[in-house]
Design an enzyme around this catalytic site. Structure first.
Site, PDB file in Angstrom:
ATOM      1  N   SER A  25       0.833  -1.217   0.000  1.00 53.62           N
ATOM      2  CA  SER A  25       0.000   0.000   0.000  1.00 53.62           C
ATOM      3  C   SER A  25       0.857   1.253   0.000  1.00 53.62           C
ATOM      4  O   SER A  25       1.716   1.420   0.858  1.00 53.62           O
ATOM      5  CB  SER A  25      -0.881   0.058   1.246  1.00 53.62           C
ATOM      6  N   HIS A  55      -4.121  -0.065  -4.491  1.00 55.99           N
ATOM      7  CA  HIS A  55      -3.394  -1.063  -5.267  1.00 55.99           C
ATOM      8  C   HIS A  55      -3.838  -1.002  -6.725  1.00 55.99           C
ATOM      9  O   HIS A  55      -5.030  -1.011  -7.008  1.00 55.99           O
ATOM     10  CB  HIS A  55      -3.651  -2.476  -4.721  1.00 55.99           C
ATOM     11  N   HIS A  85      -4.707 -10.145  -1.413  1.00 56.19           N
ATOM     12  CA  HIS A  85      -4.783 -10.297   0.037  1.00 56.19           C
ATOM     13  C   HIS A  85      -5.761 -11.413   0.400  1.00 56.19           C
ATOM     14  O   HIS A  85      -6.739 -11.652  -0.321  1.00 56.19           O
ATOM     15  CB  HIS A  85      -5.278  -9.007   0.692  1.00 56.19           C
ATOM     16  N   TYR A  99      -7.752 -11.125   2.883  1.00 55.08           N
ATOM     17  CA  TYR A  99      -9.010 -10.493   3.318  1.00 55.08           C
ATOM     18  C   TYR A  99      -9.947 -10.174   2.165  1.00 55.08           C
ATOM     19  O   TYR A  99     -11.123  -9.887   2.369  1.00 55.08           O
ATOM     20  CB  TYR A  99      -8.740  -9.252   4.177  1.00 55.08           C
ATOM     21  N   GLU A 100      -9.422 -10.205   0.932  1.00 56.29           N
ATOM     22  CA  GLU A 100     -10.292 -10.015  -0.232  1.00 56.29           C
ATOM     23  C   GLU A 100     -11.045 -11.289  -0.573  1.00 56.29           C
ATOM     24  O   GLU A 100     -11.859 -11.313  -1.496  1.00 56.29           O
ATOM     25  CB  GLU A 100      -9.456  -9.571  -1.433  1.00 56.29           C
ATOM     26  N   ALA A 122       2.439  -2.015   4.226  1.00 59.99           N
ATOM     27  CA  ALA A 122       2.106  -0.990   5.213  1.00 59.99           C
ATOM     28  C   ALA A 122       1.705  -1.721   6.485  1.00 59.99           C
ATOM     29  O   ALA A 122       1.094  -2.789   6.422  1.00 59.99           O
ATOM     30  CB  ALA A 122       0.956  -0.130   4.710  1.00 59.99           C
ATOM     31  N   MET A 173      -1.610  -7.104   7.268  1.00 56.90           N
ATOM     32  CA  MET A 173      -2.549  -8.086   6.697  1.00 56.90           C
ATOM     33  C   MET A 173      -2.022  -8.717   5.414  1.00 56.90           C
ATOM     34  O   MET A 173      -2.809  -9.085   4.533  1.00 56.90           O
ATOM     35  CB  MET A 173      -3.889  -7.390   6.403  1.00 56.90           C
ATOM     36  N   SER A 174      -0.727  -8.846   5.303  1.00 56.44           N
ATOM     37  CA  SER A 174      -0.177  -9.411   4.062  1.00 56.44           C
ATOM     38  C   SER A 174       1.144 -10.116   4.369  1.00 56.44           C
ATOM     39  O   SER A 174       1.444 -10.423   5.519  1.00 56.44           O
ATOM     40  CB  SER A 174       0.049  -8.293   3.031  1.00 56.44           C
ATOM     41  N   ASN A 198       1.162   3.932  11.049  1.00 51.23           N
ATOM     42  CA  ASN A 198       0.380   4.418  12.203  1.00 51.23           C
ATOM     43  C   ASN A 198       0.813   3.649  13.441  1.00 51.23           C
ATOM     44  O   ASN A 198       1.282   2.517  13.348  1.00 51.23           O
ATOM     45  CB  ASN A 198      -1.115   4.192  11.944  1.00 51.23           C
ATOM     46  N   HIS A 249      -7.927   4.198   6.905  1.00 51.19           N
ATOM     47  CA  HIS A 249      -7.171   3.807   5.717  1.00 51.19           C
ATOM     48  C   HIS A 249      -6.535   5.036   5.063  1.00 51.19           C
ATOM     49  O   HIS A 249      -5.442   4.954   4.506  1.00 51.19           O
ATOM     50  CB  HIS A 249      -8.093   3.082   4.729  1.00 51.19           C
TER      51      HIS A 249
HETATM   52  N1  HPA Z   1      -2.951  -2.908  11.514  1.00 54.88           N
HETATM   53  C1  HPA Z   1      -2.990  -3.799  10.503  1.00 54.88           C
HETATM   54  N2  HPA Z   1      -2.653  -3.502   9.259  1.00 54.88           N
HETATM   55  C2  HPA Z   1      -2.229  -2.262   9.014  1.00 54.88           C
HETATM   56  C3  HPA Z   1      -2.160  -1.278  10.016  1.00 54.88           C
HETATM   57  C4  HPA Z   1      -2.556  -1.627  11.338  1.00 54.88           C
HETATM   58  O1  HPA Z   1      -2.517  -0.819  12.284  1.00 54.88           O
HETATM   59  N3  HPA Z   1      -1.708  -0.138   9.429  1.00 54.88           N
HETATM   60  C5  HPA Z   1      -1.494  -0.431   8.118  1.00 54.88           C
HETATM   61  N4  HPA Z   1      -1.813  -1.711   7.861  1.00 54.88           N
END
Ligand code: HPA
Length: 284
Positions: free
Chosen positions: A40, A71, A93, A95-96, A123, A221-222, A245, A257
């Site tokens: 990302s 993406h 991903h 999650y998709e 990310a 998540m990847s 973050n 996001h």
């Molecule tokens: N958690 C999970 N996935 C993420 C985060 C997060 O805080 N930030 C960017 N991708």
């Protein structure tokens, strides 16, 4: 279009890779040394490619167009810092709703096309409270907490063994080279353990405390599926988390996001410089 959720056992991968390879080889005979997955906000590195050949995901058999916001969804081949590379702009991903065996096809394709090294980027949220947004973390190791695995089902011995070793999953040799590239560019790099989850929701504050207590430094998540498959296929793996973050609950502010994409846009060019230098110096 095959359903991207249909499981793909390892034994089915060789035939699928044959079909993918044929489409790529109809476009270019470039043999990449390195395959790079752009997470990302990191897609900008693709702009640095010299003489790029782009193949949209939709033209690759069995690949859905990438759907995650931020993406694009293209396989690119070209030169970076003078060396031949393949790049994935966008990724699949879990999650998709994608099967683990689909999520890992890009890295298996890198290997099929000739790459011996894979660079995975993502990310991530910071579990280490000292990680500010914009921190670039070299991944030292991971915790696969997705509950998924791309290697379930009958094995394809032609690609890799049944029980791949993960001792040096995140190559110590390549980590050293990433740090050298960071130093050469004057860019500070952290190092730590990536916790890979299914998503798509961000974590609760209690989960963030749990994953930090387990030894994690960043959460996302990847990446873990791709690392497992790449090691299975004998590729050397390294990579980065771009910490966008602080983990949920650390600041009292909700996560969004948009914030993730903004931090990626700010820090992405720094990460791109490190990766370009790393690739350029690989043969040295
Ligand atoms: N958690 C999970 N996935 C993420 C985060 C997060 O805080 N930030 C960017 N991708």
């Amino acid at each position: 279009m095959p359903d991207p959720a249909t499981p793909i056992p390892p034994i089915d991968q060789p035939a699928r890779l044959d079909a993918l390879e044929a489409v790529v080889r109809a476009r270019t005979d470039l043999v990449p040394e390195v395959g790079i997955v752009l997470g990302s906000g990191l897609g900008g590195l693709a702009d640095d490619l010299e003489d790029p050949v782009a193949v949209p995901f939709a033209e690759l058999p069995g690949w859905p167009a990438a759907t995650a916001p931020g993406h694009v969804g293209r396989l690119l081949l070209g030169r970076l810092g003078g060396r031949p590379v393949a790049m994935l702009q966008g990724r699949f991903h879990l999650y998709e709703g994608n099967a683990p065996g689909l999520v890992v096809q890009p890295v298996l394709l890198f290997g099929r096309l000739g790459a011996r090294v894979v660079v995975l980027t993502n990310a991530a949220g910071g579990l280490d409270p000292s990680f500010r947004p914009g921190t670039l973390m070299v991944i030292r190791d991971h915790l696969n907490l997705t509950g998924q695995n791309p290697l379930l089902g009958p094995n394809a011995e032609a690609i890799g063994e049944r029980f791949p070793d993960m001792t040096d999953a995140w190559s110590a040799r390549l980590r050293e080279r990433l740090h050298a590239a960071g130093a050469a560019e004057g860019i500070a790099l952290a190092e730590g353990i990536y916790v890979g989850l299914l998503g798509p929701n961000y974590e609760t504050p209690a989960e963030v405390r749990l994953y930090a207590s387990l030894g994690g430094h960043a959460v996302g998540m990847s990446t873990v599926m791709e690392c497992i498959a790449a090691r299975w296929a004998g590729l050397e793996v390294c990579g980065f988390s771009l910490v966008t973050n602080a983990g949920a609950g650390y600041t009292g502010e909700p996560l969004s996001h948009e914030e993730v994409l903004a931090a990626g846009a700010e820090a992405g060019p720094r990460l791109a410089r490190v990766i370009r230098r790393f690739v350029a110096d690989l043969g040295a």
